[in-house]
Motif scaffolding. Structure first.
Motif, PDB file in Angstrom:
ATOM      1  N   ARG A 225     -11.318 -29.839  13.199  1.00  7.56           N
ATOM      2  CA  ARG A 225     -10.280 -30.869  13.308  1.00  7.56           C
ATOM      3  C   ARG A 225     -10.821 -32.258  12.992  1.00  7.56           C
ATOM      4  NH1 ARG A 225      -5.430 -28.399  13.053  1.00  7.56           N
ATOM      5  NH2 ARG A 225      -5.595 -26.405  14.105  1.00  7.56           N
ATOM      6  N   LYS A 226     -12.005 -32.367  12.430  1.00  6.71           N
ATOM      7  CA  LYS A 226     -12.582 -33.678  12.183  1.00  6.71           C
ATOM      8  C   LYS A 226     -12.062 -34.312  10.899  1.00  6.71           C
ATOM      9  CE  LYS A 226     -16.643 -31.701   9.900  1.00  6.71           C
ATOM     10  NZ  LYS A 226     -18.103 -31.581   9.947  1.00  6.71           N
ATOM     11  N   LEU A 227     -11.328 -33.535  10.081  1.00  4.15           N
ATOM     12  CA  LEU A 227     -10.857 -34.045   8.800  1.00  4.15           C
ATOM     13  C   LEU A 227      -9.338 -34.027   8.752  1.00  4.15           C
ATOM     14  CD1 LEU A 227     -13.432 -32.152   6.575  1.00  4.15           C
ATOM     15  CD2 LEU A 227     -13.525 -34.535   7.267  1.00  4.15           C
ATOM     16  N   VAL A 228      -8.706 -34.747   9.614  1.00  2.28           N
ATOM     17  CA  VAL A 228      -7.249 -34.734   9.720  1.00  2.28           C
ATOM     18  C   VAL A 228      -6.668 -35.878   8.912  1.00  2.28           C
ATOM     19  CG1 VAL A 228      -5.283 -34.875  11.282  1.00  2.28           C
ATOM     20  CG2 VAL A 228      -7.370 -33.705  11.998  1.00  2.28           C
ATOM     21  N   ALA A 229      -5.788 -35.543   7.979  1.00  2.00           N
ATOM     22  CA  ALA A 229      -5.168 -36.555   7.137  1.00  2.00           C
ATOM     23  C   ALA A 229      -3.841 -37.001   7.742  1.00  2.00           C
ATOM     24  CB  ALA A 229      -4.935 -35.992   5.737  1.00  2.00           C
ATOM     25  N   GLN A 230      -3.261 -38.025   7.128  1.00  2.00           N
ATOM     26  CA  GLN A 230      -1.980 -38.515   7.619  1.00  2.00           C
ATOM     27  C   GLN A 230      -0.895 -37.465   7.397  1.00  2.00           C
ATOM     28  OE1 GLN A 230      -1.535 -41.983   5.123  1.00  2.00           O
ATOM     29  NE2 GLN A 230      -0.112 -40.938   3.779  1.00  2.00           N
ATOM     30  N   GLY A 231       0.038 -37.397   8.310  1.00  2.00           N
ATOM     31  CA  GLY A 231       1.114 -36.423   8.211  1.00  2.00           C
ATOM     32  C   GLY A 231       2.311 -36.969   7.464  1.00  2.00           C
ATOM     33  N   GLY A 232       3.442 -36.284   7.620  1.00  2.00           N
ATOM     34  CA  GLY A 232       4.668 -36.778   7.019  1.00  2.00           C
ATOM     35  C   GLY A 232       5.215 -35.918   5.913  1.00  2.00           C
ATOM     36  N   TYR A 233       4.423 -35.002   5.341  1.00  2.00           N
ATOM     37  CA  TYR A 233       4.881 -34.162   4.254  1.00  2.00           C
ATOM     38  C   TYR A 233       5.012 -32.721   4.725  1.00  2.00           C
ATOM     39  CZ  TYR A 233       3.123 -38.144   1.548  1.00  2.00           C
ATOM     40  OH  TYR A 233       2.867 -39.401   1.060  1.00  2.00           O
ATOM     41  N   SER A 234       5.907 -31.998   4.090  1.00  5.83           N
ATOM     42  CA  SER A 234       6.110 -30.595   4.412  1.00  5.83           C
ATOM     43  C   SER A 234       6.645 -29.880   3.173  1.00  5.83           C
ATOM     44  CB  SER A 234       7.098 -30.437   5.569  1.00  5.83           C
ATOM     45  OG  SER A 234       7.423 -29.074   5.762  1.00  5.83           O
ATOM     46  N   CYS A 235       6.294 -28.617   3.023  1.00  4.80           N
ATOM     47  CA  CYS A 235       6.751 -27.842   1.863  1.00  4.80           C
ATOM     48  C   CYS A 235       8.194 -27.372   2.016  1.00  4.80           C
ATOM     49  CB  CYS A 235       5.834 -26.633   1.645  1.00  4.80           C
ATOM     50  SG  CYS A 235       4.180 -27.090   1.064  1.00  4.80           S
ATOM     51  N   GLU A 236       8.779 -27.578   3.161  1.00  2.00           N
ATOM     52  CA  GLU A 236      10.169 -27.199   3.398  1.00  2.00           C
ATOM     53  C   GLU A 236      10.974 -28.432   3.776  1.00  2.00           C
ATOM     54  OE1 GLU A 236      11.423 -24.366   2.786  1.00  2.00           O
ATOM     55  OE2 GLU A 236       9.573 -23.256   2.441  1.00  2.00           O
ATOM     56  N   PRO A 237      12.118 -28.665   3.147  1.00  2.00           N
ATOM     57  CA  PRO A 237      12.692 -27.916   2.020  1.00  2.00           C
ATOM     58  C   PRO A 237      12.043 -28.332   0.703  1.00  2.00           C
ATOM     59  CG  PRO A 237      14.104 -29.742   2.567  1.00  2.00           C
ATOM     60  CD  PRO A 237      12.986 -29.770   3.573  1.00  2.00           C
ATOM     61  N   ARG A 238      12.355 -27.602  -0.355  1.00  2.00           N
ATOM     62  CA  ARG A 238      11.850 -27.953  -1.678  1.00  2.00           C
ATOM     63  C   ARG A 238      12.448 -29.276  -2.128  1.00  2.00           C
ATOM     64  NH1 ARG A 238      10.997 -22.739  -5.527  1.00  2.00           N
ATOM     65  NH2 ARG A 238      10.148 -21.306  -3.978  1.00  2.00           N
ATOM     66  N   ARG A 239      11.681 -29.969  -2.986  1.00  3.53           N
ATOM     67  CA  ARG A 239      12.137 -31.273  -3.458  1.00  3.53           C
ATOM     68  C   ARG A 239      12.034 -31.371  -4.978  1.00  3.53           C
ATOM     69  NH1 ARG A 239      10.130 -31.698   1.504  1.00  3.53           N
ATOM     70  NH2 ARG A 239      10.943 -33.242   2.969  1.00  3.53           N
ATOM     71  N   THR A 240      12.820 -32.259  -5.536  1.00  4.22           N
ATOM     72  CA  THR A 240      12.719 -32.590  -6.959  1.00  4.22           C
ATOM     73  C   THR A 240      12.138 -33.996  -7.056  1.00  4.22           C
ATOM     74  OG1 THR A 240      14.948 -33.536  -7.018  1.00  4.22           O
ATOM     75  CG2 THR A 240      14.727 -31.174  -7.472  1.00  4.22           C
ATOM     76  N   CYS A 241      11.746 -34.398  -8.266  1.00  2.00           N
ATOM     77  CA  CYS A 241      11.138 -35.716  -8.432  1.00  2.00           C
ATOM     78  C   CYS A 241      12.064 -36.839  -7.982  1.00  2.00           C
ATOM     79  CB  CYS A 241      10.716 -35.918  -9.894  1.00  2.00           C
ATOM     80  SG  CYS A 241       9.274 -34.926 -10.376  1.00  2.00           S
ATOM     81  N   SER A 242      13.361 -36.637  -8.131  1.00  2.00           N
ATOM     82  CA  SER A 242      14.313 -37.681  -7.727  1.00  2.00           C
ATOM     83  C   SER A 242      14.349 -37.869  -6.216  1.00  2.00           C
ATOM     84  CB  SER A 242      15.721 -37.345  -8.245  1.00  2.00           C
ATOM     85  OG  SER A 242      16.178 -36.119  -7.675  1.00  2.00           O
ATOM     86  N   GLN A 243      13.844 -36.866  -5.479  1.00  2.00           N
ATOM     87  CA  GLN A 243      13.831 -36.943  -4.019  1.00  2.00           C
ATOM     88  C   GLN A 243      12.472 -37.378  -3.467  1.00  2.00           C
ATOM     89  OE1 GLN A 243      14.970 -32.783  -3.661  1.00  2.00           O
ATOM     90  NE2 GLN A 243      16.944 -33.394  -2.772  1.00  2.00           N
ATOM     91  N   ILE A 244      11.527 -37.669  -4.367  1.00  2.00           N
ATOM     92  CA  ILE A 244      10.172 -38.036  -3.953  1.00  2.00           C
ATOM     93  C   ILE A 244       9.984 -39.525  -4.167  1.00  2.00           C
ATOM     94  CG2 ILE A 244       7.706 -37.665  -4.431  1.00  2.00           C
ATOM     95  CD1 ILE A 244       8.446 -34.823  -5.291  1.00  2.00           C
ATOM     96  N   SER A 245       9.339 -40.193  -3.218  1.00  2.00           N
ATOM     97  CA  SER A 245       9.277 -41.652  -3.248  1.00  2.00           C
ATOM     98  C   SER A 245       7.962 -42.228  -3.759  1.00  2.00           C
ATOM     99  CB  SER A 245       9.536 -42.211  -1.841  1.00  2.00           C
ATOM    100  OG  SER A 245       8.563 -41.701  -0.923  1.00  2.00           O
TER     101      SER A 245
END
Length: 276
Positions: A225-245
């Motif tokens: 657990r020493k290499l924990v990155a920032q959260g906020g992303y998930s593979c569900e639901p699927r996204r398209t480029c127009s939904q990505i910021s």
């Protein structure tokens, strides 16, 4: 009488010389066997000391020294896992890196487990498909008889460096001597691939699961657990480029989600080019 004495002495001299030659041949044979056994014993000792790591270990046996160095290999590669391919029936292990094992799981930024070993292999397959064939130059043989080499795509891009820079493999200092440390630092800073969450180094994972008891479909319990990155992303639901910021978010989906490849339509390794 003098003639007889001369013949007799000559015969004795020849007999003594013959015995001396036989004695020298026998000792030469004994010494050669002693040298061979000593070298083999040293090689076995070093190999046994190294056996706690079951990744690629150079084959230091005497038979390896006698093997001819193979010519470079070029062809379309079939991916075995994130650090091993097969070209023309020859298994090739990438030199200096280590990718997660096929059965290995890692944790994403939210602590959910995902099959990082399979994800690494998928990323490699996509990367190699973009520029064929693969060209590999020989470095050494490993203990399993695999060709260990430095490989590049047809466009000249180094495979090992790309895998490390995109967080799909680790620099293995034991064999690379830090050759890919810079690429690894970039991946860690960008928090992509395995660096998005927590993981166990592949060599440590293999040591912990050397008995083969790790299940194929269940997450592993021992994860650093020493290499924990920032959260906020998930593979569900699927996204398209127009939904990505952001480009960072698009790269996370590309490297960590099974559907992420759809964000990179031209297969150049850059998702959502309007963002990146």
């Amino acid at each position: 009488m003098d003639r007889y004495r001369y013949d007799y002495q000559s015969r004795q001299w020849r007999q003594r010389s013959g015995r001396r030659r036989v004695w020298l041949r026998r000792w030469r044979y004994v010494l050669l066997r002693l040298v061979f056994v000593t070298i083999a014993a040293i090689a076995a000792l070093i190999q046994s000391v190294s056996s706690d790591h079951t990744g690629w270990i150079p084959d230091i046996s005497v038979s390896n020294w006698l093997r001819a160095q193979p010519d470079p290999i070029s062809g379309v590669a079939s991916v075995i896992d994130g650090d091993t391919v097969e070209v023309h029936g020859q298994r090739i292990r990438f030199n200096g890196i280590d990718a997660p094992e096929s059965r290995q799981y890692c944790s994403d930024g939210k602590g959910f487990d995902y099959p990082c070993g399979r994800r690494s292999a998928e990323a490699l397959a996509t990367f190699l498909a973009a520029s064929k064939p693969l060209d590999c130059t020989f470095v050494t043989w490993d203990r399993y008889g695999r060709f260990v080499g430095d490989c590049r795509r047809a466009d000249g891009t180094g495979v090992a460096a790309w895998m490390v820079e995109h967080g799909q493999a680790l620099d293995w200092p034991r064999y690379s001597h830090g050759a890919y440390a810079e690429q690894q630092a970039k991946a860690q800073t960008a928090k992509i691939g395995m660096w998005v969450g927590a993981f166990q180094a592949p060599w440590d994972w293999r040591a912990a699961h050397a008995d083969g008891s790790a299940p194929m479909s269940q997450p592993q319990g021992s994860v650093s657990r020493k290499l924990v990155a920032q959260g906020g992303y998930s593979c569900e639901p699927r996204r398209t480029c127009s939904q990505i910021s952001s480009c960072e978010e698009a790269n996370w989906y590309l490297q960590n989600c099974s559907w992420g490849g759809k964000l990179d339509r031209d297969k150049d390794g850059i998702p959502c080019e309007s963002l990146c």
